[in-house]
Design a protein around this motif. Structure first.
Motif, mmCIF file in Angstrom:
data_model
loop_
_atom_site.group_PDB
_atom_site.id
_atom_site.type_symbol
_atom_site.label_atom_id
_atom_site.label_comp_id
_atom_site.label_asym_id
_atom_site.label_seq_id
_atom_site.Cartn_x
_atom_site.Cartn_y
_atom_site.Cartn_z
ATOM 1 N N LEU B 168 95.021 89.412 17.431
ATOM 2 C CA LEU B 168 95.180 88.754 16.124
ATOM 3 C C LEU B 168 94.588 87.345 16.137
ATOM 4 C CD1 LEU B 168 98.776 89.931 15.203
ATOM 5 C CD2 LEU B 168 96.670 90.471 13.976
ATOM 6 N N PHE B 171 90.829 87.666 15.737
ATOM 7 C CA PHE B 171 90.457 87.987 14.360
ATOM 8 C C PHE B 171 90.604 86.751 13.462
ATOM 9 C CE2 PHE B 171 91.102 89.422 10.036
ATOM 10 C CZ PHE B 171 90.166 90.442 9.890
ATOM 11 N N THR B 172 91.713 86.065 13.597
ATOM 12 C CA THR B 172 91.973 84.893 12.744
ATOM 13 C C THR B 172 90.969 83.789 13.016
ATOM 14 O OG1 THR B 172 94.305 85.463 13.004
ATOM 15 C CG2 THR B 172 93.822 83.393 11.921
ATOM 16 N N GLY B 176 88.982 83.049 10.050
ATOM 17 C CA GLY B 176 89.709 81.922 9.434
ATOM 18 C C GLY B 176 89.066 80.585 9.698
ATOM 19 N N VAL B 189 88.822 86.701 4.627
ATOM 20 C CA VAL B 189 90.180 87.024 5.056
ATOM 21 C C VAL B 189 90.996 87.561 3.881
ATOM 22 C CG1 VAL B 189 92.321 86.011 5.909
ATOM 23 C CG2 VAL B 189 90.154 85.366 6.936
ATOM 24 N N ARG B 257 102.292 80.509 4.531
ATOM 25 C CA ARG B 257 101.306 81.540 4.209
ATOM 26 C C ARG B 257 101.343 81.891 2.721
ATOM 27 N NH1 ARG B 257 105.534 84.892 5.722
ATOM 28 N NH2 ARG B 257 105.768 86.743 4.398
ATOM 29 N N THR B 336 99.771 92.419 10.709
ATOM 30 C CA THR B 336 98.575 91.632 10.998
ATOM 31 C C THR B 336 98.216 90.708 9.834
ATOM 32 O OG1 THR B 336 97.273 93.506 10.240
ATOM 33 C CG2 THR B 336 97.520 93.265 12.607
ATOM 34 N N SER B 337 98.361 91.198 8.599
ATOM 35 C CA SER B 337 97.995 90.329 7.473
ATOM 36 C C SER B 337 98.867 89.079 7.449
ATOM 37 C CB SER B 337 98.110 91.083 6.151
ATOM 38 O OG SER B 337 99.400 91.602 5.981
ATOM 39 N N ILE B 340 97.799 86.729 10.344
ATOM 40 C CA ILE B 340 96.490 86.096 10.107
ATOM 41 C C ILE B 340 96.614 84.947 9.100
ATOM 42 C CG2 ILE B 340 94.209 86.478 9.079
ATOM 43 C CD1 ILE B 340 94.415 89.372 10.268
ATOM 44 N N ILE B 344 96.325 80.912 9.792
ATOM 45 C CA ILE B 344 95.324 80.064 9.110
ATOM 46 C C ILE B 344 96.016 78.872 8.451
ATOM 47 C CG2 ILE B 344 93.752 79.972 7.118
ATOM 48 C CD1 ILE B 344 92.893 82.823 7.809
ATOM 49 N N ILE B 385 95.514 77.967 16.216
ATOM 50 C CA ILE B 385 95.803 79.387 15.961
ATOM 51 C C ILE B 385 96.308 80.047 17.243
ATOM 52 C CG2 ILE B 385 94.706 81.628 15.483
ATOM 53 C CD1 ILE B 385 92.932 80.070 13.438
#
Lengths: 81, 894
Positions: B168, B171-172, B176, B189, B257, B336-337, B340, B344, B385
């Protein structure tokens, strides 16, 4: 003479639409955040949770419908402005 | 049973697909093809990042244990969204207008761009989000474990969690922190999150539909089972019900978030209108099958099964591995969403409010533009992150991954709820101060840590079991879950009560006891009246050069973006080439642009450092106000003076014209006088020479010549007398002989004097009889002189062929007489009516007699000396003079 009164009426209608935006959260609070919700629970325990389930989801759906109608009206008003 | 390797493969393929979606969206955004990316549907779906693994797995678990109470987590946000017009709209409007990058940035910006507040909110957010991230890791680990529990290749949960966190993080970091967007928006994203939102909704609905029609015998069967299997609620309206709805509504705006997707990623305020019904609808659909799945799990799975995993275990129990795989993907998407977006949002806060200020502090000795701020920001975000996910992982390890998902989520909710008083106060209360916000936040934060966060480790971290049971220092009043002896069964309500009560009371009290700094006052007005205000009205001493600003901007926004921005501003300033002038408006715009990348406080500090406008003091504002008032006063005075000058110039122009005319008249007069004097003088000289040279002249001639000399001498004397007389009258040195008389005496005297000339010209003089016996005290000689002048003029200047007729009328008033002398002559043109009273004046008409034009000026002087007045009246035919004469002398000094 009719022009000023029609513009006043229009303004009043716009204000009313904006004030309607108060109604939905107020209704939501009434549906979910007052002891009114307890009146749905009957003394017969075998039916209470189902009735509550129907009550909450129906009220929820109604609020969503109201929000849909109101959002269209409010955005239309904003677009006109 | 799905193998672990297959599961990992599915995950990798899914992540690659998400990478593809995100990359595609980024490319579209770079090409400015944003129509779909910035649609209200994508916006609404991105908000559904609210529904995390806690919803996907935890809601079923919560429902299995507590019935309908799980709905509170979705009813709170519903209430907030259907009332979007009053709070969310304002929040989004402020966010867009002030270029807010995070919840910490909003609080910091509202309270005078205070970096201390930014740091506090960041710390609070990071700590509160840590359990939440751990929750996602735990749910992912649990879901993996479901598929691998019976496998020989099963991996320990800690390893699974570690790899998940690492994946993760990658990916971020990739999507991000690829670049620094001026608005801190991440199209790639957000689009990937929207896709994940659809996946998790479809997965949950599919499992739900399967459960209702595949496991149970339709809705009625499942509803019957709901009544049988689920705990019954004796009363739904309980303190916990209200608290949870309140907390979930709070979370929508306070969770970093959620703030990121609702406010920061918002590309048009209108999207909120769509989200106001679409997001509650999304939540309703997510919740629709929660009870059926919970009931099915309780019905078909052995007792003691983890209810948090019913979404997976129910399909698996009935051999639906594909459905279970889809459910797994839904859970994977949910977790995961959340991670992420949270990573960010938190990394932005950490880099903008902690790392960058520290870097700036260390860089005080050098100019901020001499270093690459962009690279510092990106590096700090990437590290942040990784660190945030690391913290989540550590929390998971510390708590052992045993706590129910819902309770972990609620700990986070109460933590971020501490921001609420400062946030609401900042949006609606003018007198909310920075100090109040700091004290409120700190007190709420400490109480949350003490009463909820640390006890969640169950004695394993800082607070031992002994302290939990007996209180700090053995004081029972300090028991973390029964503070001050208040025994509330639910530790969550206990923590909410103490932390938010202290927080709010401290915030209000300290705000009332302290005063706002000048920048706080400005920001308060900007925030509270956001729909009225359009400009920040920056006060700048403007000592920065455009080159300095350009270099600094390049470091933060990048060369291309800076060039574009500077060109736009230069154009708007009307400059065809070169850098824009460092005006207040320009610096304000620049600061807002920087805010989009580094946060309001840091942007303000950077601009302040380069322009020397760190703060705007009240004194400065007052000085500016004074200066403005002075300028306005000067301006008004100048305007008045300008008008006066213009009027004076006008008068002078008129006077000059008059003088010119008078000068001309004087020349004419002198010429006339010379002529008048010369004529008798010539006669006198000629006849005296004859007398001198002619010795034989006879007596008759001698007599004749002598009489001519005598007459001419008299004429000379009369002329000189008139000039002398006028001079005396003007200087006020003349002695008037005031005696009681009647008007008839005066008029008779005048008529006798003019009788000869009247007879000669055959003029008729009509004197009104009623005026005859009016008594008055005056100088009869002087007054008759006035009448003689007027009558003589009327006769002399009557060039009409008809017989001259002069009328004398009199009106007797109480204190004065109004006498008019009118004739039937050619009249006096209106333009000449004033000039005839000037000395040496004479009308253009050729004199009929040898007068020199002193009669009227002398008459005017006499009347003024007698306390009266003489005017020439405008009439239709002929001329009319009006005499106003007091009956009794009112002359002051005669």
């Amino acid at each position: 003479m009719s022009k000023p009164s029609s513009s006043i009426n229009k303004k009043r209608a716009k204000r009313k639409i904006r004030e309607l935006a108060f109604i939905l959260p107020a209704l939501g609070i009434f549906f979910f955040l007052t002891p009114f919700i307890n009146t749905i629970i009957t003394s017969d325990t075998s039916t209470d949770i189902r009735e509550l389930f129907y009550y909450i989801f129906t009220a929820w759906a109604l609020l969503i419908l109201g929000a849909y109608g109101l959002s269209r009206k409010l955005t239309n008003e904003e677009d006109k402005e | 049973m799905l193998s672990f390797n297959l599961l990992v493969s599915i995950c990798i393929i899914y992540v690659i697909f998400l990478f593809g979606v995100a990359a595609f969206a980024e490319r579209q955004a770079e090409k400015n093809k944003l129509s779909f990316l910035t649609s209200p549907i994508v916006y609404t779906l991105s908000i559904s990042v609210y529904c995390t693994a806690w919803t996907f797995y935890g809601a079923v678990g919560y429902a299995a244990q507590n019935g309908l109470e799980f709905l509170t987590i979705y009813l709170g946000p519903t209430l907030l969204f259907i009332g979007w017009w009053w709070l969310l709209r304002k929040l989004v409007h402020i966010g867009r207008k002030q270029r807010i990058t995070s919840i910490a940035d909003l609080i910091s910006s509202r309270y005078g761009k205070s970096n201390l507040l930014g740091v506090l909110v960041t710390l609070l957010a990071v700590i509160a989000s840590t359990p939440y991230i751990a929750l996602q890791l735990q749910s992912l680990t649990l879901s993996f474990a479901v598929f691998t529990s019976n496998s020989v290749n099963s991996v320990s949960p800690a390893i699974t969690a570690l790899f998940t966190a690492a994946g993760l993080a990658v990916f971020t970091i990739v999507f991000g922190t690829r670049n620094l967007d001026a608005n801190e928006q991440h199209h790639g994203v957000v689009t990937a999150i929207a896709v994940e939102a659809i996946v998790k909704l479809v997965a949950l609905l599919t499992v739900g539909i399967f459960v209702v029609w595949g496991v149970a015998d339709g809705p009625s069967d499942i509803m019957n089972k709901i009544s049988e299997k689920l705990p019954q609620n004796a009363s739904l309206f309980t303190p916990k019900w209200v608290t949870l709805i309140f907390l979930s509504a709070t979370a929508i705006i306070c969770l970093p978030r959620m703030f990121q997707v609702v406010v920061v990623e918002n590309s048009a305020e209108k999207h909120l209108a769509t989200a106001s019904w679409a997001f509650p609808l999304y939540m309703l659909l997510m919740c629709l099958f929660v009870l059926p799945i919970a009931v099915a799990g309780l019905d078909i799975l052995p007792e003691g099964s983890n209810p948090d995993l019913f979404v997976l275990t129910v399909p698996l129990a009935v051999g639906q591995e594909e459905l279970a795989a889809l459910a797994f993907l839904g859970g994977f998407s949910s977790a995961t969403s959340m991670v992420i977006v949270a990573a960010i949002a938190l990394s932005t806060m950490v880099s903008n409010h902690i790392v960058l200020p520290l870097w700036l502090y260390g860089a005080q000795s050098r100019n901020p533009e001499s270093d690459d701020v962009r690279s510092v920001l990106l590096r700090s975000r990437r590290i942040s992150i990784a660190a945030i996910l690391g913290l989540g992982y550590l929390y998971y390890i510390f708590t052992g991954g045993t706590t129910a998902l819902a309770s972990i989520g609620l700990i986070a909710f109460v933590g971020v709820a501490q921001i609420l008083p400062a946030l609401i106060g900042g949006l609606f209360w003018n007198n909310a101060t920075r100090s109040g916000a700091i004290v409120g936040l700190v007190s709420g934060f400490i109480l949350w840590i003490y009463t909820l966060f640390l006890p969640s480790f169950d004695g394993g971290f800082i607070l031992t079991k002994n302290i939990l049971n007996n209180g700090l220092f053995g004081l029972s009043a300090l028991r973390p879950q029964a503070l001050f002896g208040l025994n509330i069964d639910d530790p969550l309500i206990h923590a909410v009560f103490w932390s938010l009560s202290f927080n709010t009371i401290a915030f209000i009290t300290v705000s009332l006891l302290t005063t706002q700094r000048s920048l706080e006052q400005l920001q308060a007005v900007q925030f509270i009246n956001v729909f009225e205000h359009t400009s920040n009205n920056r006060t700048s001493r403007q000592i920065a050069t455009p080159e300095d600003l350009f270099i600094l901007s390049q470091r933060i926004l990048g060369r291309q973006e800076t060039t574009k921005l500077f060109n736009q501003i230069a154009e708007s300033q009307g400059k065809k080439s070169g850098l824009p002038d460092p005006t207040g408006a320009f610096i304000e715009t620049l600061e807002k642009e920087f805010s989009g990348s580094v946060g309001a406080a840091t942007a303000h500090a950077m601009i302040g450092q380069i322009t020397g406008t760190d703060t705007v003091s009240v004194e400065e504002l007052i000085a500016v106000a004074d200066e403005t008032a002075q300028i306005m006063e000067y301006s008004a005075r100048l305007e008045k003076q300008s008008k006066e000058l213009s009027s004076t110039a006008n008068e002078l122009r008129k006077a000059n014209q008059k003088l010119t005319k008078l000068s001309q008249q004087k020349d004419d007069f002198l010429s006339q006088v010379s002529h008048e004097l010369r004529t008798p003088m010539t006669s006198i000289r000629s006849f005296s020479e004859i007398l001198k040279n002619e010795e034989t002249i006879d007596s008759e001639k001698l007599k004749h010549f002598s009489s001519i000399i005598n007459e001419e001498s008299k004429r000379l004397t009369r002329l000189l007398d008139e000039i002398l007389d006028l001079s005396f009258l003007e200087s006020g040195r003349i002695k008037l002989n005031l005696v009681p008389t009647t008007l008839s005496d005066v008029l008779n005297k005048a008529l006798s004097a003019t009788q000869q000339i009247a007879e000669k010209k055959e003029a008729i003089i009509i004197s009104e009889p009623k005026a005859q016996n009016i008594e008055l005290i005056t100088d009869p000689d002087r007054l008759s002189q006035v009448f003689i002048n007027l009558i003589t003029n009327s006769i002399k200047y009557n060039t009409n062929s008809k017989q001259a007729e002069i009328k004398i009328n009199c009106t007797d008033h109480e204190h004065y007489l109004e006498i008019s002398v009118s004739d039937n002559g050619p009249g006096i043109p209106e333009t000449e009516q004033e000039i005839i009273f000037e000395k040496f004046s004479r009308l253009n008409t050729k004199p009929a007699t040898g007068g020199v034009g002193l009669g009227l000026p002398i008459s005017l002087e006499i009347m003024q000396n007698l306390g009266g007045e003489l005017r020439c009246l405008p009439v239709l035919s002929g001329a009319e003079f009006r005499i106003n004469l007091p009956k009794y002398p009112i002359v002051a000094e005669i």
